[in-house]
Structure formats: structure tokens, C-alpha cells
Design an enzyme around this catalytic site. Structure first.
Site, PDB file in Angstrom:
ATOM      1  N   GLY A  53       0.828  -1.204   0.000  1.00 14.25           N
ATOM      2  CA  GLY A  53       0.000   0.000   0.000  1.00 14.25           C
ATOM      3  C   GLY A  53       0.856   1.245   0.000  1.00 14.25           C
ATOM      4  CG  ASN A 242     -12.105  -6.098  -7.982  1.00 14.96           C
ATOM      5  OD1 ASN A 242     -12.355  -6.839  -7.043  1.00 14.96           O
ATOM      6  ND2 ASN A 242     -11.959  -4.790  -7.841  1.00 14.96           N
ATOM      7  CB  SER A 265      -2.708  -3.641  -0.058  1.00 19.50           C
ATOM      8  OG  SER A 265      -1.402  -4.030  -0.396  1.00 19.50           O
ATOM      9  CB  ALA A 266      -7.671  -6.386   2.374  1.00 16.68           C
ATOM     10  CG  HIS A 267      -2.764  -3.548   5.021  1.00 15.59           C
ATOM     11  ND1 HIS A 267      -2.333  -4.144   3.853  1.00 15.59           N
ATOM     12  CD2 HIS A 267      -2.076  -2.389   5.123  1.00 15.59           C
ATOM     13  CE1 HIS A 267      -1.419  -3.382   3.288  1.00 15.59           C
ATOM     14  NE2 HIS A 267      -1.251  -2.307   4.028  1.00 15.59           N
ATOM     15  CE1 TYR A 322       0.125 -17.737   3.620  1.00 18.86           C
ATOM     16  CE2 TYR A 322       1.207 -15.592   3.688  1.00 18.86           C
ATOM     17  CZ  TYR A 322       1.276 -16.963   3.755  1.00 18.86           C
ATOM     18  OH  TYR A 322       2.483 -17.583   3.981  1.00 18.86           O
ATOM     19  CB  CYS A 410      17.194 -19.658   4.999  1.00 22.59           C
ATOM     20  SG  CYS A 410      17.635 -21.320   5.443  1.00 22.59           S
ATOM     21  N   GLY A 492       1.287  -5.051   8.047  1.00 18.04           N
ATOM     22  CA  GLY A 492       0.552  -6.255   7.655  1.00 18.04           C
ATOM     23  C   GLY A 492      -0.946  -6.105   7.701  1.00 18.04           C
TER      24      GLY A 492
END
Length: 556
Positions: A53, A242, A265-267, A322, A410, A492
Site C-alpha cells: 500500500g 478484480n 492490500s486489504a489492510h 493470509y 531461509c 501487515g
């Protein structure tokens, strides 16, 4: 004029052994700041936006220039303080103190929301640092590839008898984080259909080999998935569409993917999610004239998408959030059962966190890929009995294109981080590596984050929202001698929903570095084991006992 926008800027970190700063301890943060803004790394480098975002590396270009200037003059007994992307002070400390301490987008809890933050942002008083954007340790989409790969492998074990053959994933978002999904999915043996509204992002992922094919219609994309599943060769498809439209259309058609998730980027509903029926240009204009309307429309579309995810779950899809807070956004729009599908951490990742296992990463300041390949070999040598890890390293070398400075992610834990770091330091000392390496991690780690809708969702003891833990993590890493330490809010999942800390340390081949590496890279993952043991997880308690951690309240 927006002081954050300068299309003439093209930032490339120096490479090789010639220093622009007074030591590697200040050269490293300067190079990594610059690397965050490399055109192959950042999403919108001309705006200082790295990923997620509006996750930025510096508050504006004047602040960026001043940070670089200060790092170039900083002494090895001084510490630079960076407040939301602005260099605000240099103080005399000591040689084992951090050279940089960073705090990004932290707000007093009552005011910790997007509305208040956006007002501060407009006035030039704040900067959203995401997780690794404002802490200068973003390494491109590789930074999340292995974590996503591990999650998809765990899903195959849990839901499909250990085999992903002929299975496919539906998801959304090809930005800095979401861009990892198609590659991680195919590495784990799935085909992947990812919806993305910005064609330039699809093209970028094609160029860097994170996506195999592009489609402009759902029928075309589904045909590609069907063909791949029939042939047994997984494929990743970037669909220009979309996500809310596509997810709902699949429900309508009765088509059920094997796995459903999302990493748009729904946050950040204002800047990170395109409402259904809107163009990118329309959204950009509306953000200037009617922010509230953008937020409302975006959240309404998220509600459509989450309802579709719930319907697909009911039809048999293994469905997970996620970590972008889309469930919360839909819940606020009236989807009362939005949390009926789990977040990926409690569902698949938490057992790793209990042993301090998380996204350990390093970058070669030399700019030479061979330095990374040599460290890959060293990891295999020191951890000989982990074929899963070896397989990851082999796939990473073969399939992951470096973005900016060569780097590696890693997932290793408390038992291994310090000894790997000390081995890398010795490789610098004896000339095996051509220049120092920086070692860090994502803020998404076992002891460094409080995020009730993501990393600390559904904790055993109900301590999801307790944020003492990342604060203690940052303070301990500072006391232990990390090269730079960061403390952020809102990464996040957005404002008001998380607090988290980051750490980076330089392996420059010296004895002093070895002492610092031993402390920092033991203590940092140990806080994760401590946090989970305190919450009552038996795996963490056992790990703490095996590794000899001194946890006073833990029964001996």
C-alpha cells in the site's frame, strides 16, 4: 507539491568493498535503505513506497537525503534516531550499541486508527513503515516466498494427504507480498490463479519469473489451470481482474478451487484495495477528493470477496486468511461470520514459531550472487539432516530471481540462527565472501509481533493483544548489540491491529561482530520461544528446556 514524489530519482545501492561511510556498520544500513528503493525492489520508488500500500522507506526525499548524509558521517560510537522516516537526532552511545534506532507509525492506542494516521501523514508528521519497508530490510518478494511455500506445503499435508498434485490455489494480489504466492504455490506443486487489477504488476511478476502466464479473462485463466492440471505441470496465472468479482463469479459457476486465500492490500482500504467497478485512475482521483467514499466502497467489495471465500469454504475449499486483515474489514461491513475461516498462522505456522523458527534472511553487500551461493552451501553443510530445507535452497537458487542486492530467505530457528551467522562472519573474515553480509528477518517472526488477527491470533492463553512482547524484543536486541533495531505499528494488518519489531546485524568478519552476532541471534529467536512457552505451548516449553533458556516461571 508532494515532497514524497520525485520521478527523477533512481536509487541503486553501491556494491563492492569501497565504503561511502566510515565503517561497514553504517555502510550496511545505507546500502539496505537504498536497496529498498531499487527499481527492481520497490513498488513505487519515485514515491518512496516499497510495498504494502503505502509502506515507505523514508518520510520524504529531503529526509531520505539527510539520512544518507548522516550515515556517511556517523561515527562508530554514535546512534542515529529515525522517527517515522525522519532523522531526528544523533547521540553519543558506544561501539556495541545500534548505529540506527527506528520507530515508525507508532500511535497512542486510542488514536491508533487510519483516520488519525492519514491526517498526520498529510501534514508530513508520520510515515507508514509497513514491516520491512521502513526498517530497511525488504529483499523483494523472495522475503515472503519461503513462508508462503511452507504454508502451502503444510496445507497439502493437512488437507490433501501430503500431495498437491493436480490441486490449484485461488488468490488475489501481486504486490510486494502477494507477488510471492504464484511462485511459492508452484514450488509446492500447485497451480495458482492470482487476480490483480494493475497490469503493470502482472508484467513485473512475469519479468521476474514469479508468474508464468497472463490472462485477461476468467475463462482463459481457468483453461490454463485445467491444461496444467491435466499435464501434471503446475502453472501460475496472473489474471487481470478484480478479486471480488472473480471470487464471486466462481461461486456463481459452482467452481471450487482446492485452496482459497488472498493477499491484496486489504489492510489499507484507502490506498490498497480497488473497489469493484472502479478503474485505477478513478480510485486515484477519488482519494484526493473523497477519502471516505473510497474506504466505504473498498470495504463493501472486501465484504463481497469474503462472503465468496466463505461460500467456497463451505463447498470444500481449504480457505485461509493470509494476514491482510480482510476478515476484519468484511466484519466491519456486516459479514458477521467473517472469521469462520482461520488465519494462516494458527492454522499452519505456529508450531514453527514455538521453536523460534521464522524468516531468517541475509543480503550480500558485495552485490555478488556468488556470495549468496556460498552461504547456501554453508547452510547445507551446517544443517545436513534437513532435506526439506536443502530442497528449498535448491529451488530458490534455480527459480528465484534476485531483486537488488543478492539475498536469501531461509526459515531456521533458535538452534541454528546464531551458528549460521557466526559461520557467515568467519567466511567474511577468511575471504570466502567478498564483502560483509547483513542478517535480519521479517517482523513476522515468533517473538517480535503482537497482531491478534495474524501472528498472535487464537493464542492458547488468550494473550493475542498483549504487545509487551515485541517491545521487549526490540529492547533486548538493542541491549544485545544489533546494528539497527526498529519498532513499528500497523504492519501487515493496518493501523490499530499490530505492533512489531525488527532487527538487522552486520557480519563484517571481526571478533566484535562475532560477539554481537552470538548474542543477538540467540536472544532474538529465544524471545519467540519464551513468548510461546509463556502462553502454554508444550512445543515451546520443551524447546526452552532443551536449549537451556532461563525462564523463571517455567516449571523445571
Amino acid at each position: 507539491m508532494d515532497k514524497r514524489h520525485d520521478p527523477s530519482r533512481r536509487i541503486i545501492a553501491p556494491t563492492g568493498t569501497k565504503l561511502s561511510c566510515k565503517s561497514w556498520l553504517t555502510e550496511a544500513p545505507m546500502r539496505m535503505l537504498m536497496n529498498n528503493l531499487h527499481p527492481d525492489v520497490a513498488e513505487r520508488p519515485e514515491d518512496l513506497v516499497v510495498y504494502g500500500g503505502i509502506g515507505r522507506a523514508a518520510r520524504d526525499w529531503e529526509c531520505y537525503d539527510k539520512i544518507v548524509e548522516v550515515l556517511q558521517r556517523l561515527e562508530d560510537d554514535e546512534t542515529l534516531l529515525v522517527q517515522s522516516g525522519k532523522p531526528v537526532g544523533v547521540f553519543k552511545t558506544h561501539s556495541n550499541a545500534p548505529r540506527v534506532i527506528i520507530a515508525n507509525s507508532n500511535l497512542v492506542p486510542h488514536w491508533a486508527n487510519w483516520e488519525h494516521f492519514n491526517e498526520l501523514d498529510k501534514k508530513g508528521l508520520a510515515m507508514y513503515g509497513q514491516m520491512t519497508a521502513g526498517s530497511w530490510i525488504y529483499i523483494g518478494s523472495q522475503g515472503i516466498v519461503q513462508g508462503t511455500y511452507e504454508t502451502f506445503v503444510a496445507m497439502a499435508k493437512q488437507h490433501f494427504g501430503g500431495s498437491s498434485k493436480g490441486k490449484w490455489i485461488l488468490t488475489g494480489g501481486l504486490g510486494g507480498m502477494g507477488g510471492a504466492q504464484p511462485l511459492a504455490g508452484t514450488m509446492a506443486g500447485y497451480s495458482v490463479l492470482t487476480c490483480e487489477v494493475d497490469e503493470t504488476r502482472i508484467d513485473f511478476r512475469l519479468r521476474t519469473r514469479y508468474v508464468d502466464k497472463k490472462a485477461t479473462t476468467l475463462d482463459e485463466a481457468l483453461a490454463m489451470i485445467d491444461e496444467a492440471n491435466a499435464s501434471g505441470k503446475p502453472v501460475s496465472v496472473g489474471l487481470l481482474a478484480n478479486a471480488a468479482d472473480v471470487f464471486a463469479e466462481l461461486v456463481e459457476r459452482g467452481i471450487t478451487p482446492d485452496v482459497v486465500t488472498d493477499q491484496t492490500s486489504a489492510h489499507d482500504p484507502l490506498n490498497g484495495y480497488l473497489p469493484q467497478g472502479w478503474t485505477l485512475e478513478q480510485a486515484a482521483q477519488m482519494r484526493k477528493t473523497d477519502e471516505a467514499a473510497v474506504v466505504k466502497a473498498a470495504k463493501q467489495s472486501m465484504a463481497v470477496q469474503v462472503k465468496a471465500m466463505l461460500a467456497l469454504q463451505a463447498a470444500g475449499s481449504a480457505t485461509t486468511d493470509y494476514g491482510n486483515n480482510i476478515r476484519q474489514m468484511a466484519f466491519e461491513e456486516g459479514v458477521e461470520n467473517a472469521f469462520d475461516f482461520p488465519g494462516f498462522v494458527p492454522a499452519y505456522v505456529r508450531p514453527l514459531f514455538c521453536e523460534g523458527i521464522g524468516p531468517f534472511r541475509w543480503a550480500a553487500l558485495s552485490g555478488d550472487p556468488e556470495d549468496i551461493y556460498k552461504t547456501d552451501a554453508k547452510v547445507k553443510e551446517l544443517i545436513p539432516d534437513n532435506p526439506h530445507l536443502h530442497n528449498w535452497l535448491d529451488m530458490a537458487r534455480e527459480r528465484i530471481a534476485f531483486q537488488g542486492l543478492p539475498s536469501r530467505i531461509c526459515w531456521v530457528g533458535l538452534k541454528d540462527r546464531a551458528r549460521l551467522a557466526l559461520a557467515f562472519n568467519e567466511m567474511v573474515n577468511n575471504g570466502e565472501l567478498s564483502a560483509p553480509v547483513v542478517i535480519g528477518r521479517d517482523h513476522l517472526d515468533s517473538g517480535s509481533v503482537a497482531s491478534p488477527n495474524r501472528e498472535t491470533e487464537s493464542m492458547l492463553d488468550g494473550s493475542d493483544a498483549v504487545s509487551d512482547w515485541p517491545l521487549m524484543n526490540a529492547l533486548l536486541n538493542t541491549a544485545s548489540g544489533a546494528t539497527w533495531v526498529s519498532l513499528h505499528h500497523g504492519g501487515g494488518v493496518g493501523m490499530g491491529f499490530s505492533q512489531h519489531s525488527g532487527v538487522v546485524i552486520v557480519a563484517d568478519g571481526t571478533d566484535d561482530a562475532a560477539a554481537r552476532l552470538g548474542r543477538v541471534l540467540w536472544n532474538d529467536p529465544a524471545t519467540g520461544v519464551m513468548r510461546h512457552a509463556d502462553a502454554g505451548y508444550d512445543i515451546a516449553k520443551d524447546c526452552a528446556k532443551e536449549q537451556g533458556l532461563d525462564l523463571p516461571m517455567l516449571e523445571k
